[in-house]
Design an enzyme around this catalytic site. Sequence first.
Site, mmCIF file in Angstrom:
data_model
loop_
_atom_site.group_PDB
_atom_site.id
_atom_site.type_symbol
_atom_site.label_atom_id
_atom_site.label_comp_id
_atom_site.label_asym_id
_atom_site.label_seq_id
_atom_site.Cartn_x
_atom_site.Cartn_y
_atom_site.Cartn_z
ATOM 1 N N ASP A 33 0.849 -1.189 0.000
ATOM 2 C CA ASP A 33 0.000 0.000 0.000
ATOM 3 C C ASP A 33 0.889 1.246 0.000
ATOM 4 O O ASP A 33 1.894 1.317 0.720
ATOM 5 C CB ASP A 33 -0.922 0.003 1.219
ATOM 6 N N ILE A 34 0.507 2.246 -0.777
ATOM 7 C CA ILE A 34 1.335 3.452 -0.908
ATOM 8 C C ILE A 34 1.312 4.289 0.377
ATOM 9 O O ILE A 34 2.239 5.058 0.629
ATOM 10 C CB ILE A 34 0.854 4.281 -2.134
ATOM 11 N N ASN A 91 -12.892 -3.365 2.117
ATOM 12 C CA ASN A 91 -13.907 -2.318 2.154
ATOM 13 C C ASN A 91 -14.767 -2.433 0.901
ATOM 14 O O ASN A 91 -14.234 -2.604 -0.199
ATOM 15 C CB ASN A 91 -13.242 -0.942 2.206
ATOM 16 N N VAL A 100 -10.993 2.857 -3.699
ATOM 17 C CA VAL A 100 -10.597 2.436 -5.055
ATOM 18 C C VAL A 100 -11.583 1.364 -5.537
ATOM 19 O O VAL A 100 -11.702 0.309 -4.906
ATOM 20 C CB VAL A 100 -9.153 1.883 -5.064
ATOM 21 N N HIS A 104 -10.168 -5.345 -3.692
ATOM 22 C CA HIS A 104 -8.865 -5.584 -3.075
ATOM 23 C C HIS A 104 -9.046 -5.965 -1.622
ATOM 24 O O HIS A 104 -10.004 -5.543 -0.962
ATOM 25 C CB HIS A 104 -7.964 -4.345 -3.176
ATOM 26 N N HIS A 106 -6.895 -5.762 1.960
ATOM 27 C CA HIS A 106 -5.734 -5.248 2.685
ATOM 28 C C HIS A 106 -5.227 -6.363 3.602
ATOM 29 O O HIS A 106 -6.019 -7.005 4.303
ATOM 30 C CB HIS A 106 -6.122 -4.068 3.582
HETATM 31 P P1 5GP Z 1 -9.846 1.308 0.116
HETATM 32 O O1 5GP Z 1 -10.295 2.447 0.988
HETATM 33 O O2 5GP Z 1 -10.411 1.430 -1.283
HETATM 34 O O3 5GP Z 1 -10.125 -0.031 0.737
HETATM 35 O O4 5GP Z 1 -8.283 1.382 0.062
HETATM 36 C C1 5GP Z 1 -7.558 1.827 -1.044
HETATM 37 C C2 5GP Z 1 -6.093 1.749 -0.676
HETATM 38 O O5 5GP Z 1 -5.344 1.951 -1.855
HETATM 39 C C3 5GP Z 1 -5.623 2.788 0.338
HETATM 40 O O6 5GP Z 1 -5.085 2.139 1.476
HETATM 41 C C4 5GP Z 1 -4.573 3.605 -0.413
HETATM 42 O O7 5GP Z 1 -3.469 3.983 0.383
HETATM 43 C C5 5GP Z 1 -4.163 2.651 -1.523
HETATM 44 N N1 5GP Z 1 -3.708 3.312 -2.737
HETATM 45 C C6 5GP Z 1 -4.326 4.344 -3.379
HETATM 46 N N2 5GP Z 1 -3.630 4.691 -4.473
HETATM 47 C C7 5GP Z 1 -2.558 3.849 -4.529
HETATM 48 C C8 5GP Z 1 -1.469 3.732 -5.444
HETATM 49 O O8 5GP Z 1 -1.337 4.444 -6.430
HETATM 50 N N3 5GP Z 1 -0.558 2.760 -5.177
HETATM 51 C C9 5GP Z 1 -0.670 1.941 -4.087
HETATM 52 N N4 5GP Z 1 0.281 1.019 -3.932
HETATM 53 N N5 5GP Z 1 -1.681 2.033 -3.217
HETATM 54 C C10 5GP Z 1 -2.617 2.981 -3.428
#
Ligand code: 5GP
Length: 120
Positions: A33-34, A91, A100, A104, A106
Amino acid sequence: MSYDKNNIFAKILRGEIPCNKVYEDEHVLAFKDIRPQAKVHALVIPKGAYVSAQDFGETASEQEIAAFHRAVAKVAKDLGVADTGYRLIANAGAHGHQEVPHYHVHILGGQPIGKMVNLP
Ligand code: 5GP
């Protein structure tokens, strides 16, 4: 909800933006994760165009679903958290605070992760 081909994970899958890859096979990609929220924070995504856990669970093939869960276990082991424990988070949708729109999971670990949910 239809799949947005321009979401950030679709761009990672197409190689248009880089990622810190930790695992890849025919059906799955995993990367760091970034913005890590724990010492270990990886994301596991299917290569197929699935919006969410709901979409994946309803429409993915048996092979994709099996490959996905095998990959989660392998990544957890490879990242050294299989024995100490970790949390999986998927999520989904608005109430799940999914940012996103590509399915996915985590993997969070490397330290105690705290309470399961924090309601606002
Ligand atoms: P969500 O809230 O959709 O479950 O989590 C999306 C995750 O994607 C977040 O933890 C965020 O830090 C990660 N993320 C967003 N953009 C990028 C990216 O460009 N690269 C990586 N490696 N992670 C990302």
